[in-house]
Enzyme design. Structure first.
Site, PDB file in Angstrom:
ATOM      1  N   ARG A 123     -75.321  34.536  64.359  1.00  0.00           N
ATOM      2  CA  ARG A 123     -75.479  34.189  62.953  1.00  0.00           C
ATOM      3  C   ARG A 123     -76.911  33.709  62.717  1.00  0.00           C
ATOM      4  O   ARG A 123     -77.464  32.955  63.528  1.00  0.00           O
ATOM      5  CB  ARG A 123     -74.493  33.084  62.527  1.00  0.00           C
ATOM      6  CG  ARG A 123     -73.033  33.526  62.528  1.00  0.00           C
ATOM      7  CD  ARG A 123     -72.758  34.482  61.378  1.00  0.00           C
ATOM      8  NE  ARG A 123     -71.376  34.913  61.330  1.00  0.00           N
ATOM      9  CZ  ARG A 123     -70.905  36.010  61.890  1.00  0.00           C
ATOM     10  NH1 ARG A 123     -71.723  36.796  62.580  1.00  0.00           N
ATOM     11  NH2 ARG A 123     -69.639  36.345  61.788  1.00  0.00           N
ATOM     12  N   HIS A 126     -78.700  43.988  61.867  1.00  0.00           N
ATOM     13  CA  HIS A 126     -77.304  43.542  61.950  1.00  0.00           C
ATOM     14  C   HIS A 126     -76.423  44.680  62.460  1.00  0.00           C
ATOM     15  O   HIS A 126     -75.460  45.099  61.813  1.00  0.00           O
ATOM     16  CB  HIS A 126     -76.807  43.051  60.596  1.00  0.00           C
ATOM     17  CG  HIS A 126     -75.633  42.110  60.721  1.00  0.00           C
ATOM     18  ND1 HIS A 126     -75.473  41.008  59.923  1.00  0.00           N
ATOM     19  CD2 HIS A 126     -74.562  42.103  61.565  1.00  0.00           C
ATOM     20  CE1 HIS A 126     -74.361  40.367  60.248  1.00  0.00           C
ATOM     21  NE2 HIS A 126     -73.798  41.023  61.250  1.00  0.00           N
TER      22      HIS A 126
END
Length: 314
Positions: free
Chosen positions: A229, A277
């Protein structure tokens, strides 16, 4: 009697998921009616299961009073777990395809930094520079976060021969992995961490886990790999550590703002690798199998898999 399954995730994914979910639900012998959120006959009060993602048009769960579970297609649940309208059980997505993708991405980049591959791939200038890298058993690697994904990565890194440690808020016990926990444990493990892999959840307690103080604990010239994250890292502190040489390189797959703005200094920093990502993409077929298995469990009275813990925030 058929169960009503509503696909309330990103509408553009419906074409791909319709067939995969149909196949997976048939495989577990569940009588079902599967429809998309845009279907004109969709009645919220008649839905038994929501197949959902954070970018879904469904953000108010109140009308879905019959719903037995919200089955997320994303591993992260921080964007929904505190939604006051969500009273249904919430299941995270941790499927085999997502896990395998994460393990492959993490091991690839850890091995890249361990072997110093950038110098050979990017630094070829006609000069012969022999270099003998250390063996994996001579490299100390730490995985911060020992949930399903972190544990899988730690085990595979150990199979490569690395000296692997792991850290979690609560003490874990993994064969072949030196496990640490708590604040003192975090400081202790970082002092021995030549390569750190971040796979913690995004909670108020984990924000800025790597900051000026904790980055300074790591051996000079250490590497950071973050597929977890974005908020786990204090960006300003990391840039300072990179400029000073305290951190040799950071490979980052997740960011506080995504897509990462084109003006962000990570893009042009010589010691930062940005990936979009991509470390743990949800695979339609294996994700559908996990959704179907949870629906089967719900219909037979068994416990759901990967049930989110609202108290922990993940």
């Amino acid at each position: 009697m058929s169960v009503n399954v509503l696909f309330a995730a990103k509408q553009s994914d419906w074409a791909e998921y319709e067939g995969a979910l149909t196949k997976a639900l048939r495989a577990v012998d569940v009588e079902f009616i599967l429809s998309a959120h845009s279907a004109p006959h969709c009645t919220p009060g008649e839905v038994d299961y929501l197949v959902w993602s954070p970018d879904s048009p469904v953000q108010d769960f109140t009308p879905y009073h019959r719903c037995k579970a919200v089955l997320s297609l994303w591993a992260g649940v921080e964007r929904v777990i505190n939604n006051p309208t969500l009273t249904q059980p919430l299941c995270r997505m941790v499927d085999k395809g997502l896990e395998d993708g994460m393990v492959e991405w993490v091991c690839g980049h850890v091995m890249r930094h361990h072997l110093g591959m950038d110098a050979q791939i990017l630094g070829q200038n006609g000069e012969w520079k022999p270099h003998c890298p250390p063996l994996a058993r001579q490299r100390q690697v730490t995985v911060l976060g020992l949930g399903a994904l972190g544990s899988a990565c730690a085990r595979m890194l150990r199979q490569f021969g690395f000296d692997v440690a792991g850290w979690s808020r609560r003490q874990k016990d993994l064969e072949g992995i030196t496990c640490f926990s708590g604040n003192d444990g975090l400081h202790d493990v970082l002092k021995r961490s030549e390569i750190v892999v971040l796979l913690l959840p995004n909670t108020p307690e984990t924000e800025n886990t790597l900051n000026a103080q904790t980055l300074a604990l790591m051996p000079r010239g250490a590497f950071i790999v973050n597929p977890g994250r974005g908020p786990l890292i204090d960006d300003d502190a990391l840039l300072i550590a990179l400029d000073s040489g305290q951190i040799a390189h950071a490979t980052l797959d997740v960011f506080r703002i995504e897509p990462l703005p084109g003006t962000h200094p990570y893009w042009t920093h010589p010691n930062v690798t940005v990936t979009p990502h991509m470390a743990a993409e949800t695979r339609t077929d294996t994700a559908s199998e996990m959704v179907a298995e949870n629906i089967r469990r719900g219909e037979t009275g068994e416990d759901f898999i990967n049930l989110a813990d609202r108290k922990s925030g993940y």
